[in-house]
Design an enzyme around this catalytic site. Structure first.
Site, PDB file in Angstrom:
ATOM      1  CB  ALA A  66      -0.888   0.319   1.480  1.00  0.00           C
ATOM      2  CB  VAL A  68       1.774   2.864   3.873  1.00  0.00           C
ATOM      3  CG1 VAL A  68      -0.461   3.703   4.934  1.00  0.00           C
ATOM      4  CG2 VAL A  68       2.244   3.140   5.615  1.00  0.00           C
ATOM      5  CG  ASP A  69       5.632   0.481   0.174  1.00  0.00           C
ATOM      6  OD1 ASP A  69       5.789  -0.790   0.533  1.00  0.00           O
ATOM      7  OD2 ASP A  69       6.422   1.309  -0.660  1.00  0.00           O
ATOM      8  N   GLY A  70       5.991  -0.805   3.344  1.00  0.00           N
ATOM      9  CA  GLY A  70       6.301  -1.706   4.175  1.00  0.00           C
ATOM     10  C   GLY A  70       8.094  -1.075   3.591  1.00  0.00           C
ATOM     11  N   GLY A  71       7.333  -0.805   2.369  1.00  0.00           N
ATOM     12  CA  GLY A  71       8.782  -0.546   1.882  1.00  0.00           C
ATOM     13  C   GLY A  71       9.283   1.461   1.982  1.00  0.00           C
TER      14      GLY A  71
END
Length: 383
Positions: free
Chosen positions: A195, A217-220
Site C-alpha cells: 500500500a 502502508v507500504d513496508g518499503g
C-alpha cells in the site's frame, strides 16, 4: 560418452559431500526487496535461482522453498515470497518461480490498475479493489480455502508500517503459529505491504480472530530491503532455529529490485531543491543500501555466506531490463569499512555459485507446515 557422464556424476556427488562436511548445516535465508511494480530484477533472479537448483540437485520438481529455511519480502517482493511458500494443501508450494513471475506479469495491469481522481481527474492513483481481487485469486486454493500465514510450506516474514501504532509491523509465520491473533490471510498481508501511500489508500487488515488489527502502508518505507529483519528474526527465534547462534550459522541471498532513484533520475526544482519523488527514492534506496552495508560488515569474515543481487543502474518502474540483462549485469559489493567495488562475476554466475552451496548442504529440514496446537508464549510473542 556414457563413462564420462558417470564420472562427472561421481565427482559431482563427491564435491557436494565435501562441501557439506566442510561447511556444516547452515540456515538459509532468502530476502526479496520491494520497489516498483514489475519486479523484473527479483523475478529474473528467482527464475534463474530455481532453474539452477533443479539442475544442480538433479530434480526437475525441486522448488526454491525446498532449499531455503525462511523467505522474507517487502511490497512486490512479498507477493513473490508468499507465492513461493503458499501451501497447495499437499505440503508443496502453489507456484513455481516461473509461474509466480508469469502470474504477476500477466496480471500487472490489474494489480496496479490506474485510476484518475481529484479535481478534473488529474491525480494518478491505483485501484485497491482491483489489487484485492487479484491477490484473493492467487492465495485461494482449489478447495476454496483462503490461505493464511499458517498455511505456508516454510516460514515467511513480511513488513509494513502500521499507522495506528506509528511503528513497523512485521507479519511472520512464527507469530501466527503462536496465536490466531497474529495469523492473517496471505492476500491481506501482501496488500498491506504493497500500500504505497502515494498510490494506494492505507489498508486496514484484521487477524483471523479479529483481535489484532493493522492500518498498513507500504513496508518499503521502513524495510524495503528486509534482509536484516530476516537475519535478526532467525537469530532470536530459537523455537524454529535452535541451532543458530551467530551469523556464522547463516547463508543469506538478498535479491534487489533496482534503485528507485538512480543519479540520472534525480530531479531538482526551480529553486534548487530535490523534488518530493526524488527524496522518497533517496530514502528508500538509502535504507536498502544501508542494510546491505551492515550485512556486508556482519559477514566480512565469511563474505561468501552473504550474496546481494542487484541490477545497479536500472530503474524499477516502467519498462525494466530483460531477464538476460539482469543476469549478465555485474553488481556492486559493499566493502567492510566503507566504499564499494564492481564485482567480477555476473549476477547469474553468483546465483549459480550460491546454489552450489545450497544443494551441497541438502534440502531444508524444517517442517513444511507449523503445528496448529502450539501454546502461546506471551513473553516472546513468537519472536
Amino acid at each position: 560418452m556414457e563413462l564420462d557422464k558417470v564420472t562427472m556424476e561421481i565427482f559431482s556427488k563427491l564435491e557436494q559431500k565435501w562441501l557439506y562436511q566442510y561447511e556444516g548445516k547452515k540456515t538459509r535465508i532468502l530476502s526479496i526487496d520491494g520497489g516498483g511494480t514489475n519486479g523484473i530484477v527479483c523475478g529474473a533472479s528467482l527464475i534463474h535461482l530455481e532453474d539452477q537448483i533443479r539442475v544442480k540437485a538433479g530434480d526437475p520438481q525441486a522448488r526454491i522453498s525446498d532449499f531455503f529455511d525462511i523467505i522474507a519480502g517487502t511490497g512486490i517482493g512479498a507477493i513473490f515470497a508468499a507465492m513461493l511458500v503458499a501451501d497447495g494443501g499437499n505440503g508443496r508450494p502453489l507456484f513455481t518461480a516461473k509461474d509466480a513471475v508469469k502470474f504477476v506479469t500477466v496480471n500487472q495491469s490489474r494489480l496496479f490498475k490506474v485510476k484518475n481522481v481529484g479535481v478534473f481527474a488529474r491525480k494518478r492513483r491505483f485501484s485497491g479493489k482491483s489489487m484485492d481481487k487479484v491477490l484473493k485469486e492467487a492465495f485461494r486454493r482449489e478447495d476454496g480455502k483462503v490461505l493464511t500465514l499458517r498455511d505456508t510450506c516454510k516460514p515467511i516474514l513480511v513488513p509494513c508500517f502500521d499507522l495506528k501504532s506509528s511503528a513497523p509491523f512485521v507479519f511472520s509465520r512464527a507469530d501466527a503459529t503462536e496465536s490466531q491473533s497474529f495469523d492473517f490471510e496471505l492476500w491481506k498481508v501482501c496488500r498491506g505491504t504493497s500500500a504505497n501511500p502515494s498510490m494506494f489508500k492505507p489498508f486496514q487488515l484484521n487477524s483471523v480472530d479479529e483481535k489484532t488489527s493493522c492500518f498498513a502502508v507500504d513496508g518499503g518505507l521502513v524495510m524495503n530491503n528486509p534482509a536484516a529483519a530476516a537475519v535478526t528474526h532467525v537469530l532470536h527465534n530459537k523455537r524454529d532455529f535452535p541451532s543458530v547462534i551467530s551469523v556464522d550459522d547463516l547463508l543469506v541471498l538478498s535479491l534487489g529490485n533496482g534503485p528507485l532513484s538512480p543519479p540520472s533520475n534525480l530531479k531538482l526544482r526551480n529553486d534548487g531543491y530535490c523534488s518530493p519523488s526524488s527524496v522518497v527514492g533517496i530514502v528508500v534506496d538509502g535504507v536498502s543500501e544501508t542494510v546491505d552495508q551492515i550485512l556486508g560488515n556482519a559477514f566480512c569474515w565469511n563474505p561468501n555466506d552473504y550474496v546481494r543481487i542487484q541490477a545497479n543502474g536500472y530503474t524499477s518502474g516502467g519498462v525494466g531490463p530483460r531477464e538476460e540483462e539482469v543476469l549478465e549485469a555485474r553488481g556492486v559489493e559493499s566493502l567492510p569499512f566503507g566504499g564499494k567495488r564492481l564485482l567480477t562475476e555476473t549476477n547469474g554466475q553468483r546465483i549459480g555459485s550460491f546454489v552450489q552451496r545450497l544443494v551441497a548442504s541438502g534440502s531444508s529440514s524444517l517442517p513444511p507446515s507449523p503445528c496448529k496446537e502450539t501454546a502461546v508464549n506471551p513473553l516472546t510473542n513468537g519472536r
